[in-house]
Design an enzyme around this catalytic site. Structure first.
Site, short mmCIF file in Angstrom:
data_model
loop_
_atom_site.label_atom_id
_atom_site.label_comp_id
_atom_site.label_asym_id
_atom_site.label_seq_id
_atom_site.Cartn_x
_atom_site.Cartn_y
_atom_site.Cartn_z
N GLU A 38 45.50 56.18 18.11
CA GLU A 38 45.85 57.15 19.15
C GLU A 38 46.14 58.49 18.49
OE1 GLU A 38 49.84 56.42 20.96
OE2 GLU A 38 49.72 54.51 19.92
N CYS A 83 49.21 51.78 21.41
CA CYS A 83 49.37 50.92 20.22
C CYS A 83 48.56 49.64 20.31
CB CYS A 83 50.84 50.58 20.02
SG CYS A 83 51.87 52.03 20.01
N HIS A 130 54.31 43.59 18.23
CA HIS A 130 54.17 45.02 17.97
C HIS A 130 55.59 45.54 17.73
CE1 HIS A 130 53.62 49.23 18.34
NE2 HIS A 130 54.24 49.32 19.51
N1 CAA Z 1 76.10 50.54 15.33
C1 CAA Z 1 75.20 49.59 15.69
N2 CAA Z 1 74.36 49.73 16.75
C2 CAA Z 1 74.44 50.88 17.46
C3 CAA Z 1 75.34 51.90 17.13
C4 CAA Z 1 76.21 51.70 16.01
N3 CAA Z 1 77.09 52.65 15.64
N4 CAA Z 1 75.19 52.92 18.04
C5 CAA Z 1 74.19 52.52 18.89
N5 CAA Z 1 73.76 51.30 18.54
C6 CAA Z 1 72.68 50.51 19.15
C7 CAA Z 1 72.71 50.53 20.67
O1 CAA Z 1 73.63 49.60 21.21
C8 CAA Z 1 71.26 50.16 20.96
O2 CAA Z 1 71.07 48.79 20.78
P1 CAA Z 1 70.53 47.88 22.00
O3 CAA Z 1 69.25 48.55 22.47
O4 CAA Z 1 70.29 46.55 21.40
O5 CAA Z 1 71.58 47.93 23.05
C9 CAA Z 1 70.48 50.84 19.83
O6 CAA Z 1 71.44 51.12 18.81
C10 CAA Z 1 69.81 52.15 20.24
O7 CAA Z 1 70.78 52.94 20.87
P2 CAA Z 1 70.39 53.85 22.12
O8 CAA Z 1 69.65 53.04 23.13
O9 CAA Z 1 71.60 54.57 22.57
O10 CAA Z 1 69.39 54.84 21.39
P3 CAA Z 1 68.63 56.08 21.96
O11 CAA Z 1 68.93 56.32 23.38
O12 CAA Z 1 68.90 57.20 21.02
O13 CAA Z 1 67.07 55.70 21.86
C11 CAA Z 1 65.02 54.52 21.77
C12 CAA Z 1 66.50 54.51 21.39
C13 CAA Z 1 64.86 54.51 23.30
C14 CAA Z 1 64.34 53.30 21.17
C15 CAA Z 1 64.38 55.83 21.19
O14 CAA Z 1 64.42 55.78 19.79
C16 CAA Z 1 62.94 56.05 21.63
O15 CAA Z 1 62.70 56.64 22.69
N6 CAA Z 1 61.94 55.60 20.82
C17 CAA Z 1 60.53 55.77 21.13
C18 CAA Z 1 60.03 54.84 22.22
C19 CAA Z 1 59.86 53.42 21.78
O16 CAA Z 1 59.76 53.10 20.61
N7 CAA Z 1 59.77 52.50 22.75
C20 CAA Z 1 59.52 51.10 22.47
C21 CAA Z 1 58.72 50.42 23.54
S1 CAA Z 1 57.19 51.33 23.82
C22 CAA Z 1 56.12 50.80 22.58
O17 CAA Z 1 56.33 49.80 21.97
C23 CAA Z 1 54.91 51.60 22.28
C24 CAA Z 1 55.17 52.44 21.11
O18 CAA Z 1 54.90 52.06 19.98
C25 CAA Z 1 55.83 53.70 21.34
#
Ligand code: CAA
Length: 389
Positions: free
Chosen positions: A79, A111, A233
């Site tokens: 992609e 992906c 994935h």
């Molecule tokens: N210690 C330990 N864990 C902690 C922590 C700490 N101090 N603070 C936060 N966490 C944990 C949270 O509890 C959470 O865990 P869970 O999901 O198990 O509850 C994790 O860390 C992430 O925290 P947030 O959800 O608050 O993080 P965020 O809002 O900043 O974003 C995300 C996380 C949504 C994955 C972001 O990184 C993102 O948008 N990533 C890109 C999208 C993505 O990868 N999506 C995956 C599915 S889509 C796909 O697979 C296709 C592709 O390749 C993109």
């Protein structure tokens, strides 16, 4: 007839950023990135590595002259294409000196593209058993500096040689797919960084996994107990763990599956998201790092591409004659990488191919890879093979 993955090759750029340093720079607890997201290092691609060069650097690790002669198709899942029209597969065919008697195409569905390639390749080999197909999953995952997705970036390529009587993984013919028009993650033509509704994308991923896995069990009359490992994935390693947790119970077999997942996520945690290649990097990680790997082990694969397409399929571990060379190749390339600091990472991130018709040449003095991008002349990209200048 058995068909599947005979050889696997891997390439990731020689620079990475450490996730503790990135967390500190972004004002986040390191544990969020290391445990909550499950990433330790993130590969950073220099401007001289794009998906074509990364794919060539991955494929050249595995292809003998006899392999090259047998290749009848090059299917390039990506992609992060380099041209709106010409396929990355044709550039790759030239760089690898493959014969002209080849069908070379690029496949795009976020992906998922490489899995479409693997399945098309297996179908082709079932009717052309003496041929081989080269399938690539190569991408550079970019969300942007200071975005929530930044911790889930990465770069790399996996090359797979698909053949009859494969050495590494036999792919079984039954598979279940599911697709729906969903705006969880996309990249409009005018952007070099993805747009994403991150939490929604996690939910879509889990939903597609559960749907395809349930249907797979019904169609094949199998259960979780028929599998020795599940591979996913891995946009970030916690995502696969979240999916696996939806199907495991509180018993010894479930514990064993979680242990196998630890082996399967190790390299992904050190490289980051490589989009199309991520599932297959996880396969490499499992083959190399599992303490229980033996021929005949039964493995489930969940492939997912936002937008969205999911597929669950299964495979069996083959004789593993190529495992030692795969292990040496991947561990050497991961161990020889150089760490860059946050300032260097940010400047590499901003250093993009000009979106411009002007000629340009990059400084390639730091390049150690066999294949790299030198620049652009007359609106044409100039790729270099250092062994064939
Ligand atoms: N210690 C330990 N864990 C902690 C922590 C700490 N101090 N603070 C936060 N966490 C944990 C949270 O509890 C959470 O865990 P869970 O999901 O198990 O509850 C994790 O860390 C992430 O925290 P947030 O959800 O608050 O993080 P965020 O809002 O900043 O974003 C995300 C996380 C949504 C994955 C972001 O990184 C993102 O948008 N990533 C890109 C999208 C993505 O990868 N999506 C995956 C599915 S889509 C796909 O697979 C296709 C592709 O390749 C993109």
């Amino acid at each position: 007839m058995k068909v599947g993955i005979d050889k696997l090759g891997f390439y990731t750029p020689e620079t990475y950023v450490d996730m503790t340093e990135l967390a500190n720079a972004r004002g986040e607890e390191p544990a969020k990135y290391l445990v909550g997201i499950g990433q330790q290092k993130q590969a950073i691609a220099p401007v001289t590595q794009d998906v074509v060069t990364m794919a060539a650097n991955a494929a050249t690790q595995i292809l003998t002259p006899a392999d090259k002669q047998a290749i009848k198709m090059v299917l390039f899942g990506t992609e992060s294409g380099v041209d709106n029209s010409k396929s990355t597969a044709v550039y790759l065919q030239t760089l690898l000196n493959l014969s002209a008697d080849v069908r070379a195409v690029e496949i795009k569905q976020a992906c998922y593209g490489a899995t479409a390639g693997v399945q098309m390749a297996c179908d082709y080999i079932r009717s052309h058993p003496t041929a081989s197909v080269l399938v690539i999953g190569a991408d550079i995952a970019r969300y942007g500096l200071n975005t929530p997705g930044e911790v889930t970036q990465g770069a790399g390529a996996v090359a797979m040689l698909i053949k009859a009587n494969p050495d590494l993984i036999e792919i079984e013919s039954e598979s279940v797919f599911h697709s729906a028009d969903v705006m969880d993650f996309w990249r409009p033509l005018y952007r070099s960084e993805a747009l994403v509704d991150g939490h929604y994308s996690n939910n879509v991923y889990i939903d597609f996994f559960n749907q395809t896995w349930q249907e797979f069990q019904k169609r094949t009359k199998t259960t979780i107990n028929d599998f020795d490992a599940f591979l996913f994935h891995l946009p970030y390693t916690k995502m696969g763990l979240k999916a696996l947790r939806t199907i495991v119970a509180d018993d010894q077999h479930s514990q064993d599956l979680l242990t196998e997942f630890e082996a399967a996520k190790k390299f992904n945690a050190e490289v980051g998201n490589i989009y199309t290649g991520s599932l297959y990097l996880s396969l490499i990680s499992w083959l190399v790092n599992s303490k229980t790997i033996t021929p005949g082990k039964h493995v489930g694969f969940f492939s997912f591409g936002s937008g969205a397409q999911g597929e669950f399929f299964a495979g069996k571990v083959g004789p593993l004659k190529h495992l030692e060379s795969l292990t040496n190749q991947v561990t050497t390339s991961l161990n020889q990488r150089q760490q860059v600091n946050i300032k260097e990472y940010e400047s590499m991130f901003m250093d993009r191919k000009p979106f411009d018709p002007k000629d340009y040449l990059f400084d390639t003095s730091a390049e150690k890879a066999q294949f790299y991008l030198k620049g652009q002349q007359n609106n044409q990209l100039i790729y270099v093979d250092t062994k064939n200048k």
